[in-house]
Scaffold this active site. Sequence first.
Site, PDB file in Angstrom:
ATOM      1  N   ILE A   1     -22.748  27.396 -11.478  1.00 27.47           N
ATOM      2  CA  ILE A   1     -21.657  27.348 -10.512  1.00 27.47           C
ATOM      3  C   ILE A   1     -20.849  26.082 -10.798  1.00 27.47           C
ATOM      4  O   ILE A   1     -21.419  25.006 -10.954  1.00 27.47           O
ATOM      5  CB  ILE A   1     -22.189  27.298  -9.058  1.00 27.47           C
ATOM      6  CG1 ILE A   1     -23.015  28.536  -8.741  1.00 27.47           C
ATOM      7  CG2 ILE A   1     -21.050  27.135  -8.065  1.00 27.47           C
ATOM      8  CD1 ILE A   1     -23.776  28.436  -7.433  1.00 27.47           C
TER       9      ILE A   1
ATOM     10  N   GLY B   1     -17.942  21.847  -6.803  1.00 26.73           N
ATOM     11  CA  GLY B   1     -16.759  21.780  -5.966  1.00 26.73           C
ATOM     12  C   GLY B   1     -15.915  20.543  -6.232  1.00 26.73           C
ATOM     13  O   GLY B   1     -14.686  20.603  -6.207  1.00 26.73           O
ATOM     14  N   VAL B   2     -16.567  19.427  -6.498  1.00 27.41           N
ATOM     15  CA  VAL B   2     -15.821  18.198  -6.751  1.00 27.41           C
ATOM     16  C   VAL B   2     -14.956  18.328  -8.014  1.00 27.41           C
ATOM     17  O   VAL B   2     -13.886  17.736  -8.099  1.00 27.41           O
ATOM     18  CB  VAL B   2     -16.771  16.976  -6.807  1.00 27.41           C
ATOM     19  CG1 VAL B   2     -17.643  17.025  -8.047  1.00 27.41           C
ATOM     20  CG2 VAL B   2     -16.006  15.682  -6.701  1.00 27.41           C
TER      21      VAL B   2
END
Length: 142
Positions: free
Chosen positions: A53, A56-57
């Site tokens: 995955i 997010g950062v």
Amino acid sequence: MDINEIQKILPHRYPFLLIDKIIEFEPDISAHAVKCVTINEPFFSGHFPHKPIMPGVLILESMAQSACLIILDFIDDPNNHLVYLSKVSNFRILSNVVPGDQIIIGAKIVNEKLNSFKFESTCHVNDKLVAKAEFLASVIKR
């Protein structure tokens, strides 16, 4: 704007250059960039083994880099300035980004004041909203 043109403007380099091309650009207003996500990205070996995955950062960083292109086009003498991400608000990850995805990143200036720029940004994969954020970016001399 292809990757060679992007590298003439942004100081970021592998493995931290997180946009591959610009597909739409309105000077002083907005940009739409593309990030092709591949399994060869160095972060996938640890995030997460057997279930890769995109962190997010790093999605947020791709948004900031897209905004940076707008700012550096906006200011005089961009080669003598850097753009720093200075505040993030309302950052939401709505869906995972995985190898094979192509992220379309939209960044739009909302406001500019005293060398700080407020942006709204979105990320889409296959027309599905996967992330959104509001943030401030500040310009400083090198």
